[in-house]
Design an enzyme around this catalytic site. Structure first.
Site, mmCIF file in Angstrom:
data_model
loop_
_atom_site.group_PDB
_atom_site.id
_atom_site.type_symbol
_atom_site.label_atom_id
_atom_site.label_comp_id
_atom_site.label_asym_id
_atom_site.label_seq_id
_atom_site.Cartn_x
_atom_site.Cartn_y
_atom_site.Cartn_z
ATOM 1 C CE1 TYR A 1 11.205 19.086 44.024
ATOM 2 C CE2 TYR A 1 13.001 17.806 44.946
ATOM 3 C CZ TYR A 1 11.647 18.031 44.788
ATOM 4 O OH TYR A 1 10.738 17.206 45.402
ATOM 5 C CG HIS B 1 25.499 11.272 51.565
ATOM 6 N ND1 HIS B 1 24.839 12.461 51.715
ATOM 7 C CD2 HIS B 1 26.811 11.561 51.681
ATOM 8 C CE1 HIS B 1 25.705 13.437 51.909
ATOM 9 N NE2 HIS B 1 26.909 12.913 51.899
ATOM 10 C CD GLU C 1 29.297 13.022 44.537
ATOM 11 O OE1 GLU C 1 28.565 13.994 44.791
ATOM 12 O OE2 GLU C 1 29.029 11.859 44.920
ATOM 13 C CG HIS C 2 33.055 13.422 46.943
ATOM 14 N ND1 HIS C 2 31.962 12.638 47.297
ATOM 15 C CD2 HIS C 2 32.573 14.659 46.700
ATOM 16 C CE1 HIS C 2 30.872 13.380 47.274
ATOM 17 N NE2 HIS C 2 31.208 14.613 46.908
ATOM 18 C CG ASP D 1 29.168 16.771 51.951
ATOM 19 O OD1 ASP D 1 29.227 16.765 50.713
ATOM 20 O OD2 ASP D 1 29.163 15.735 52.636
#
Length: 383
Positions: A89, A222, A275-276, A309
């Site tokens: 998606y 983001h 996450e990072h 990214d």
């Protein structure tokens, strides 16, 4: 929506596409010619950048491929098999990310998935984003369907007249897409339910304040709910970073944490499981072994998360919300299944049989023990 697409198929998709996206779709699938045309419409610089990213992503994931193994002496092994069909998606509108297409489609391709499809929504009369289409073409996506939102998730989960049911659904989306993925999980596999993106930057007095500030701003870009945290043992660095944020006119809703030392900083990061996790410290590789919980680890001032990214190589689809304690970044392993293989020789069966009978007896499963004992008797009769 899920129920109606499941029961009505394409008709429900057309109805909701008209209602939500303002477009009548006589045909869902984008032709190969349209994909090629979209690729030819982007700049040569962008195409070159996407090709370079695709190569690095491919190389990284090829290096992580699991292998079949067999030990004939022990009568054991494991076979690795790719999923048959995967659905991706990609959001439409302003949130169009060709990088995400590469980061999800290429690991599936490297894993050996037979068919990879992509769904992405039209927005009224607007054409599909050419960069997303170009990325799909470069990544070798088999089919692109111009549908989005909950109907797209339903179509991939249940199948319709036009879209075959998939084994796994991957890719980001808004809260409705995320919740739809959660509801169909079990009917198909999913890559995860992802929250707002998050980054922790651990820095010491050797770090450049401008780099720290730039990385925090990039993360906050983001989403309004994104989390950007600087953890440092240097009060001087804090002052410099705050000044850099002011100079960049940033309204960053980030956090800056002062700790006693870097050991405390890493301990804090392990508890948060971001996450990072970015290590902008002297000798960052010496700290890598102390990191237990992070979706991705970025070592040194020239390994910023933004390179992850786009072009570094690993997928940027990483666990959020503390789930890095038990989840991993998207990889070829998410598109493969393992099947243990047992192929005992008569001698190995004889060596192991009595122990298996003892365990079966204590569990009260006489049928199990009997299936072993009848073979042991057969082997004795042959001897």
């Amino acid at each position: 929506m899920l129920r109606e697409v499941r029961s009505e198929g394409d008709a429900a998709i057309r109805r909701y596409t008209k209602l939500l996206d303002g477009v009548d779709l006589p045909e869902f699938k984008i032709s190969e010619a349209e994909l090629a045309e979209a690729r030819s419409s982007i700049s040569t610089e962008l195409e070159s950048a996407l090709l370079l990213a695709a190569k690095r992503i491919t190389d990284f994931h090829q290096a992580t491929l699991p292998r079949n193994w067999v030990d004939l002496e022990q009568g054991l092994g494991e076979m690795v098999r790719p999923l048959e069909r995967v659905g991706l998606y990609a959001p439409g509108g302003t949130a169009a990310y060709p990088s995400t297409v590469l980061m999800t489609a290429i690991p599936a391709r490297v894993a050996g998935v037979k068919e990879v499809i992509l769904t992405t929504p039209r927005r009224g009369a607007e054409p599909l984003n050419p960069a997303v289409m170009a990325a799909a073409h470069i990544a070798g996506v088999d089919a692109v369907y111009q549908i989005g939102g909950v109907p797209a998730i339903a179509a991939m989960a249940y199948g319709t007249e036009s879209i075959a049911k998939v084994d796994k659904i991957c890719g980001p989306g808004n809260i409705f897409v995320a919740y739809a993925k959660k509801l169909v999980q079990g009917q198909v596999d999913i890559d995860g339910i992802f929250g707002p993106t998050e980054t922790i930057v651990i820095a010491d007095d050797t770090a450049q304040a401008s780099f720290c500030a730039a990385d925090m701003i990039a993360q906050a870009e983001h989403d309004p709910l994104s989390t950007a945290i600087l953890v440092t043992d240097s009060s001087d660095l804090i002052d410099q970073v705050e000044l850099e944020l002011e100079l960049r006119l940033s309204t960053l809703e980030g956090r800056i944490v002062l700790v006693e030392d870097l050991d405390e900083a890493v301990e804090l990061a392990n508890r948060i499981a971001p996450e990072h996790l970015c290590m902008m410290v002297a000798d960052p590789w010496t700290w890598a072994g102390k990191v237990k919980n992070a979706g991705g680890l970025f070592l040194g001032e020239y390994s910023p998360e933004v390179m992850g990214d786009y072009i570094a190589g690993p997928s940027h689809v990483m666990p959020t919300g503390g789930t890095a304690r038990f989840n991993s970044a998207l990889s070829v392993h998410h598109f493969m299944r393992t099947m243990p293989v047992v192929g005992l020789t008569p001698q190995t069966f004889r060596n192991l049989g009595e122990a298996a009978v003892q365990i079966a007896h204590v569990e009260g499963l006489t049928g199990h023990s009997g299936a072993i004992e009848v073979r042991l008797e057969s082997l004795k009769a042959r001897a």
